[in-house]
Design a protein around this motif. Structure first.
Motif, mmCIF file in Angstrom:
data_model
loop_
_atom_site.group_PDB
_atom_site.id
_atom_site.type_symbol
_atom_site.label_atom_id
_atom_site.label_comp_id
_atom_site.label_asym_id
_atom_site.label_seq_id
_atom_site.Cartn_x
_atom_site.Cartn_y
_atom_site.Cartn_z
ATOM 1 N N HIS A 63 0.702 -1.542 0.169
ATOM 2 C CA HIS A 63 0.259 0.067 0.591
ATOM 3 C C HIS A 63 0.434 1.235 -0.230
ATOM 4 C CE1 HIS A 63 -2.418 3.274 1.851
ATOM 5 N NE2 HIS A 63 -3.680 2.508 0.997
ATOM 6 N N THR A 123 0.588 6.493 -10.210
ATOM 7 C CA THR A 123 0.422 5.844 -9.394
ATOM 8 C C THR A 123 -0.165 6.764 -8.579
ATOM 9 O OG1 THR A 123 2.253 4.776 -10.339
ATOM 10 C CG2 THR A 123 1.016 4.417 -7.937
ATOM 11 N N ASP A 162 -2.587 6.556 -1.914
ATOM 12 C CA ASP A 162 -3.681 5.271 -0.934
ATOM 13 C C ASP A 162 -4.407 4.610 -2.341
ATOM 14 O OD1 ASP A 162 -3.448 7.655 0.407
ATOM 15 O OD2 ASP A 162 -4.716 9.186 -0.043
ATOM 16 N N GLN A 163 -3.682 3.654 -2.555
ATOM 17 C CA GLN A 163 -4.114 2.969 -2.418
ATOM 18 C C GLN A 163 -3.421 0.783 -2.545
ATOM 19 O OE1 GLN A 163 -4.364 2.264 -6.892
ATOM 20 N NE2 GLN A 163 -3.002 3.880 -7.389
ATOM 21 N N PHE A 164 -3.815 0.549 -3.289
ATOM 22 C CA PHE A 164 -2.999 -1.005 -2.861
ATOM 23 C C PHE A 164 -1.951 -1.471 -4.961
ATOM 24 C CE2 PHE A 164 -5.498 -2.420 0.580
ATOM 25 C CZ PHE A 164 -3.590 -2.831 1.671
ATOM 26 N N ILE A 165 -0.719 -0.799 -4.513
ATOM 27 C CA ILE A 165 -0.857 -1.891 -5.916
ATOM 28 C C ILE A 165 -0.141 -2.847 -5.945
ATOM 29 C CG2 ILE A 165 0.187 1.062 -6.685
ATOM 30 C CD1 ILE A 165 2.844 0.248 -5.398
ATOM 31 N N ASP A 205 -1.927 -1.386 -11.336
ATOM 32 C CA ASP A 205 -2.987 -1.532 -10.283
ATOM 33 C C ASP A 205 -4.158 -2.502 -9.645
ATOM 34 O OD1 ASP A 205 -4.995 -1.086 -12.151
ATOM 35 O OD2 ASP A 205 -5.278 0.625 -12.276
ATOM 36 N N LEU A 206 -4.962 -2.570 -9.113
ATOM 37 C CA LEU A 206 -5.796 -3.385 -8.928
ATOM 38 C C LEU A 206 -6.387 -4.015 -10.458
ATOM 39 C CD1 LEU A 206 -7.141 -3.168 -5.219
ATOM 40 C CD2 LEU A 206 -5.499 -4.985 -5.794
ATOM 41 N N LYS A 207 -6.838 -3.430 -10.732
ATOM 42 C CA LYS A 207 -7.060 -3.294 -11.748
ATOM 43 C C LYS A 207 -6.539 -3.957 -13.078
ATOM 44 C CE LYS A 207 -10.501 0.041 -11.153
ATOM 45 N NZ LYS A 207 -11.264 1.539 -11.392
#
Length: 294
Positions: free
Chosen positions: A161, A212, A215-218, A240-242
């Motif tokens: 994260h 990037t 505030d996200q999981f990579i 990213d998660l997508k």
């Protein structure tokens, strides 16, 4: 005769004042634009109000890049109750990621193991380490990374994260930070494929594909490309998660000639030991993988 001429002239002027005459056209030309301007003004006003409302409720990422929202800084004390609660919430979110759970349920899941880099890193070393010390904590690298690695050490997938305190442009993670994460992720796979399990970065090439957001999981995916004695070539990328590719990298890692005089115990602690009882099996060393469970 002159009276007839005047009469005809007067009649023509009266006809010109009719609905099809030039005076009528002039009057229409003066009235219609006023109505059009009013309609356009109303339409633009409604569009502006709607766009503002939509942007305030669910702003598009591009607006976050152009005009990021201000955010408070990370807690000053990583050991505070607030920081501990934040880290616990991140860990819960990590374990609930659909992508991670999907990987755990794949048919070849028994050919992978999980590790948590720096989880058991000695405190006296952690305080002087960049990613385990200075960059660790709420608003930065908020959770201990989780790595799923193949037993033959040919592939690895890491989850980490990235917080708001790691930005260059506000809201966008600093490119140097991403280079650091890629360097360590590629090095983990490379070192596990070197004879003495000790290596250093000789070359690192990076291409940034998209911003990037913080505030996200990579997801960091790594693959072994080539192995030649004391030199290993590794490729990787950040997504990213997508599944959108954010950064791509290739690295060359070499084992120093004096590696036989060094201990790799600290390196193993930094990379993280397998969370299960299984140990990595290196196919490159001629050891076959374990048989699949029936």
């Amino acid at each position: 005769m002159s009276s007839n001429l005047l009469r005809r002239t007067f009649q023509r002027r009266n006809v010109g004042a009719g609905s099809n005459g030039p005076f009528s056209l002039h009057t229409t030309a003066m009235v219609r634009p006023k109505r059009n301007y009013l309609r356009i003004l109303v339409l633009l006003s409604l569009t502006g109000v709607g766009a503002y409302t939509a942007g305030a409720v669910a702003p598009h990422p591009i607006f976050a890049f152009i005009a990021p929202r201000p955010a408070p800084g990370p807690p000053a004390d990583p050991g505070s109750p607030e920081s501990i609660a934040y880290a616990a919430s991140l860990e819960e979110a990590l374990q609930s990621l659909p992508l991670l759970n999907s990987l755990r349920s794949q048919p070849d899941a028994d050919q992978w193991y999980e590790a948590r880099p720096y989880k058991r890193f000695p405190e006296e070393r952690r305080v002087n380490n960049l990613t385990a010390g200075a960059l660790r904590g709420p608003g930065k690298l908020g959770n201990i990374p989780l790595v799923r690695s193949k037993l033959d050490e040919s592939e690895a997938i890491g989850f980490v994260h990235v917080g708001r305190g790691l930005c260059g442009h506000d809201g966008i993670v600093h490119g140097g930070l991403l280079a650091t994460l890629l360097d360590e992720s590629l090095a983990r796979t490379a070192i596990n494929n070197l004879p003495d399990k000790i290596g250093v970065t000789a070359n690192l090439s990076i291409n940034y594909r998209a911003p990037t957001f913080a505030d996200q999981f990579i997801v960091i995916k790594v693959r072994l490309l080539e192995k030649k004695g004391r030199k290993v070539l590794v490729g990787g990328r950040v997504e990213d998660l997508k599944g959108n590719v954010l950064v791509e990298a290739n690295g060359t890692f070499v084992q120093p000639k004096y590696s036989s005089f060094l201990s790799n115990s600290v390196v193993k602690q930094a990379m993280g030991e397998p969370e299960t009882a299984q140990s990595p099996v290196l196919l490159s060393e001629g050891v076959p993988p374990p048989a699949r469970k029936s």
